[in-house]
Design a protein around this motif. Structure first.
Motif, mmCIF file in Angstrom:
data_model
loop_
_atom_site.group_PDB
_atom_site.id
_atom_site.type_symbol
_atom_site.label_atom_id
_atom_site.label_comp_id
_atom_site.label_asym_id
_atom_site.label_seq_id
_atom_site.Cartn_x
_atom_site.Cartn_y
_atom_site.Cartn_z
ATOM 1 N N VAL A 180 0.881 -1.161 0.000
ATOM 2 C CA VAL A 180 0.000 0.000 0.000
ATOM 3 C C VAL A 180 0.924 1.218 0.000
ATOM 4 C CG1 VAL A 180 -1.684 1.328 1.313
ATOM 5 C CG2 VAL A 180 -1.882 -1.159 1.175
ATOM 6 N N GLY A 181 0.885 1.996 -1.097
ATOM 7 C CA GLY A 181 1.751 3.177 -1.193
ATOM 8 C C GLY A 181 1.287 4.248 -0.228
ATOM 9 N N GLY A 182 -0.012 4.508 -0.232
ATOM 10 C CA GLY A 182 -0.511 5.513 0.682
ATOM 11 C C GLY A 182 -1.948 5.899 0.396
ATOM 12 N N VAL A 183 -2.448 6.750 1.293
ATOM 13 C CA VAL A 183 -3.807 7.269 1.199
ATOM 14 C C VAL A 183 -3.705 8.702 0.667
ATOM 15 C CG1 VAL A 183 -5.837 7.918 2.538
ATOM 16 C CG2 VAL A 183 -4.547 5.844 3.137
ATOM 17 N N LEU A 184 -4.479 9.001 -0.375
ATOM 18 C CA LEU A 184 -4.455 10.334 -0.971
ATOM 19 C C LEU A 184 -5.751 11.053 -0.614
ATOM 20 C CD1 LEU A 184 -3.137 12.414 -2.890
ATOM 21 C CD2 LEU A 184 -4.338 11.279 -4.771
ATOM 22 N N VAL A 185 -5.630 12.096 0.197
ATOM 23 C CA VAL A 185 -6.816 12.842 0.629
ATOM 24 C C VAL A 185 -7.287 13.734 -0.517
ATOM 25 C CG1 VAL A 185 -7.684 14.562 2.249
ATOM 26 C CG2 VAL A 185 -6.114 12.765 3.048
ATOM 27 N N ASN A 186 -8.540 13.552 -0.926
ATOM 28 C CA ASN A 186 -9.100 14.308 -2.066
ATOM 29 C C ASN A 186 -10.236 15.208 -1.576
ATOM 30 O OD1 ASN A 186 -9.643 15.165 -4.675
ATOM 31 N ND2 ASN A 186 -10.971 13.415 -5.115
ATOM 32 N N GLN A 187 -10.500 16.233 -2.394
ATOM 33 C CA GLN A 187 -11.561 17.215 -2.101
ATOM 34 C C GLN A 187 -11.307 17.912 -0.771
ATOM 35 O OE1 GLN A 187 -15.410 16.985 -3.378
ATOM 36 N NE2 GLN A 187 -15.217 15.222 -4.718
ATOM 37 N N TRP A 188 -10.029 18.170 -0.491
ATOM 38 C CA TRP A 188 -9.671 18.878 0.737
ATOM 39 C C TRP A 188 -10.187 20.321 0.643
ATOM 40 C CZ3 TRP A 188 -7.178 23.107 2.645
ATOM 41 C CH2 TRP A 188 -6.825 23.064 4.002
ATOM 42 N N HIS A 189 -10.722 20.837 1.738
ATOM 43 C CA HIS A 189 -11.083 22.252 1.816
ATOM 44 C C HIS A 189 -10.986 22.682 3.271
ATOM 45 C CE1 HIS A 189 -14.691 19.756 2.071
ATOM 46 N NE2 HIS A 189 -15.184 20.636 2.905
ATOM 47 N N ARG A 190 -10.911 24.007 3.452
ATOM 48 C CA ARG A 190 -10.691 24.495 4.805
ATOM 49 C C ARG A 190 -11.997 24.418 5.595
ATOM 50 N NH1 ARG A 190 -6.337 26.040 6.810
ATOM 51 N NH2 ARG A 190 -5.208 26.380 4.866
ATOM 52 N N ALA A 191 -12.061 23.455 6.509
ATOM 53 C CA ALA A 191 -13.238 23.299 7.378
ATOM 54 C C ALA A 191 -12.774 22.446 8.550
ATOM 55 C CB ALA A 191 -14.369 22.595 6.636
ATOM 56 N N ASP A 192 -13.336 22.710 9.731
ATOM 57 C CA ASP A 192 -12.880 21.971 10.915
ATOM 58 C C ASP A 192 -13.018 20.469 10.720
ATOM 59 O OD1 ASP A 192 -12.182 24.242 12.103
ATOM 60 O OD2 ASP A 192 -13.946 24.410 13.416
ATOM 61 N N ILE A 193 -14.169 20.070 10.173
ATOM 62 C CA ILE A 193 -14.428 18.629 10.043
ATOM 63 C C ILE A 193 -13.378 17.959 9.159
ATOM 64 C CG2 ILE A 193 -16.118 18.989 8.184
ATOM 65 C CD1 ILE A 193 -17.563 16.510 9.169
ATOM 66 N N VAL A 194 -12.919 18.680 8.132
ATOM 67 C CA VAL A 194 -11.910 18.140 7.215
ATOM 68 C C VAL A 194 -10.564 18.059 7.924
ATOM 69 C CG1 VAL A 194 -10.598 18.682 5.136
ATOM 70 C CG2 VAL A 194 -13.090 18.902 5.132
ATOM 71 N N GLU A 195 -10.190 19.150 8.584
ATOM 72 C CA GLU A 195 -8.874 19.172 9.226
ATOM 73 C C GLU A 195 -8.807 18.138 10.352
ATOM 74 O OE1 GLU A 195 -7.584 23.254 9.819
ATOM 75 O OE2 GLU A 195 -8.294 23.707 7.794
ATOM 76 N N ASP A 196 -9.909 17.974 11.106
ATOM 77 C CA ASP A 196 -9.943 16.960 12.171
ATOM 78 C C ASP A 196 -9.834 15.554 11.596
ATOM 79 O OD1 ASP A 196 -10.248 19.019 13.879
ATOM 80 O OD2 ASP A 196 -12.369 18.643 14.352
ATOM 81 N N ALA A 197 -10.574 15.319 10.508
ATOM 82 C CA ALA A 197 -10.578 13.970 9.916
ATOM 83 C C ALA A 197 -9.192 13.606 9.405
ATOM 84 C CB ALA A 197 -11.611 13.895 8.783
ATOM 85 N N VAL A 198 -8.525 14.561 8.751
ATOM 86 C CA VAL A 198 -7.197 14.269 8.203
ATOM 87 C C VAL A 198 -6.192 14.052 9.345
ATOM 88 C CG1 VAL A 198 -5.313 15.148 6.765
ATOM 89 C CG2 VAL A 198 -7.693 15.495 6.055
ATOM 90 N N ALA A 199 -6.291 14.878 10.387
ATOM 91 C CA ALA A 199 -5.381 14.715 11.532
ATOM 92 C C ALA A 199 -5.595 13.350 12.181
ATOM 93 C CB ALA A 199 -5.614 15.837 12.547
ATOM 94 N N TYR A 200 -6.858 12.950 12.319
ATOM 95 C CA TYR A 200 -7.186 11.664 12.935
ATOM 96 C C TYR A 200 -6.616 10.512 12.100
ATOM 97 C CZ TYR A 200 -10.116 7.932 14.872
ATOM 98 O OH TYR A 200 -10.566 6.775 15.440
ATOM 99 N N LEU A 201 -6.756 10.658 10.785
ATOM 100 C CA LEU A 201 -6.247 9.627 9.879
ATOM 101 C C LEU A 201 -4.724 9.498 10.015
ATOM 102 C CD1 LEU A 201 -7.323 7.760 7.616
ATOM 103 C CD2 LEU A 201 -6.784 9.577 5.997
ATOM 104 N N ARG A 202 -4.039 10.643 10.030
ATOM 105 C CA ARG A 202 -2.569 10.599 10.161
ATOM 106 C C ARG A 202 -2.170 9.999 11.506
ATOM 107 N NH1 ARG A 202 -0.247 13.483 5.935
ATOM 108 N NH2 ARG A 202 -1.489 15.208 5.119
ATOM 109 N N GLU A 203 -2.870 10.388 12.577
ATOM 110 C CA GLU A 203 -2.524 9.873 13.912
ATOM 111 C C GLU A 203 -2.797 8.379 14.030
ATOM 112 O OE1 GLU A 203 -4.686 12.374 16.591
ATOM 113 O OE2 GLU A 203 -3.503 14.115 15.930
ATOM 114 N N SER A 204 -3.755 7.886 13.241
ATOM 115 C CA SER A 204 -4.095 6.460 13.318
ATOM 116 C C SER A 204 -2.980 5.580 12.757
ATOM 117 C CB SER A 204 -5.384 6.181 12.539
ATOM 118 O OG SER A 204 -5.106 6.206 11.143
ATOM 119 N N GLY A 205 -1.979 6.231 12.142
ATOM 120 C CA GLY A 205 -0.859 5.466 11.605
ATOM 121 C C GLY A 205 -1.042 5.091 10.150
ATOM 122 N N ALA A 206 -2.151 5.538 9.524
ATOM 123 C CA ALA A 206 -2.343 5.251 8.100
ATOM 124 C C ALA A 206 -1.264 6.003 7.301
ATOM 125 C CB ALA A 206 -3.737 5.701 7.660
ATOM 126 N N PRO A 207 -0.766 5.384 6.230
ATOM 127 C CA PRO A 207 0.276 6.039 5.438
ATOM 128 C C PRO A 207 -0.334 7.104 4.522
ATOM 129 C CG PRO A 207 -0.262 3.895 4.486
ATOM 130 C CD PRO A 207 -1.142 4.067 5.691
#
Ligand SMILES: Nc1ncnc2c1ncn2[C@@H]1O[C@H](COP(=O)(O)OP(=O)(O)O)[C@@H](O)[C@H]1O
Ligand SMILES: [Mg+2]
Length: 259
Positions: A180-207
């Motif tokens: 698995v090369g990695g996870v590519l976050v798409n349709q990113w935009h500035r919103a709390d829900i987006v920033e929280d979700a991406v931070a959670y994903l990174r902290e979960s150890g997903a590449p």
């Protein structure tokens, strides 16, 4: 030749957008010889890159009907970028595969990859997968070195990603080199829900790749016009993000190219 499968069992997450734009950037910007394989019966990537028409495509390969890949591959008007189109009959393949010799169709894309390597035909193969783990998707993953998983930025739940990663890893019994090369976050935009979700994903150890693809209506417009966003609006945010992602991928994978 390096092979990347763009995979997510969910539809509408940006698999086709990623496959088409990555293929376009690698061919035009990095001057690599690219084969884009459309493994989805919806044929969206085919419609973007080729004139309307009937193509024997991947269905013929999976059914063992093609003698050589060059009977199926089509040139595009982009130098260095060829397409192995989808065919509408990809739909019925799972029924046949379930009824017949499933293992044989699973090997066909890997066999083609070996032929392409023997002929030194391309530098990179990119496979746009369907939103399921049917025969065309499994055969595509089994022919790949590396899987890229696009996810939507406001729904990129760590558990959903962990499921896909473990499904792909279960195929390593058949192909030990698969990563698995990695996870590519798409349709990113500035919103709390987006920033929280991406931070959670990174902290979960997903590449998670460093580059995220921003949300812009230019991508939707490009889908309607059936061209890569790189062509419709080369300086919009998502077009620039796909160029940054291509550079990140080439560096991470150690792929040499001409600037
Ligand atoms: N970065 C983006 N910004 C806005 N719309 C996007 C973006 N990426 C994809 N889309 C839109 O989302 C829809 C689904 O994208 P698509 O690449 O076809 O997903 P999939 O192949 O996973 O089903 C399309 O209408 C596309 O135009
Ligand atoms: Mg698609």
């Amino acid at each position: 030749m390096r092979t990347f499968a763009i995979v997510n069992r969910k539809g509408g997450v940006g698999k086709t957008t990623t496959a088409v734009n990555l293929a376009y950037v690698l061919a035009t910007g990095a001057h690599l010889r690219v084969l884009l394989v459309d493994a989805d019966g919806q044929a969206n990537a085919t419609q973007i890159m080729l004139p309307a028409g009937e193509y024997a495509g991947l269905g013929a390969l999976l059914r063992g009907m093609a003698i050589c890949y060059d009977e199926l591959v089509e040139h595009t008007d982009v130098s260095g970028l060829d397409v192995l189109p989808a065919s509408a009959d990809l739909w019925s393949l799972d029924l046949e595969a379930a009824a017949g010799d499933r293992g044989r169709s699973f090997r066909t894309v890997l066999d083609m990859r070996e032929d392409l390597e023997e002929d030194d035909a391309y530098d990179v193969m990119i496979i746009d997968c369907p939103p399921n783990l049917g025969a065309a998707c499994v055969a595509s993953i089994l022919a790949s070195d590396c899987v890229i998983i696009p996810v939507l930025s406001d729904a990129c739940s760590a558990t959903g990603v962990a499921d896909i990663v473990s499904q792909i890893e279960s195929l390593r019994a058949m192909r030990p080199d698969l990563r698995v090369g990695g996870v590519l976050v798409n349709q990113w935009h500035r919103a709390d829900i987006v920033e929280d979700a991406v931070a959670y994903l990174r902290e979960s150890g997903a590449p998670v790749y460093d580059t995220v693809i921003r949300r812009t209506d230019k991508v939707v417009e490009s889908s309607w016009s059936q061209v890569p966003v790189q062509v419709l609006s080369p300086f919009c945010s998502a077009a620039r993000d796909y160029r940054a992602f291509a550079a990140e991928l080439l560096a991470k994978e150690g792929i040499q190219y001409e600037r």
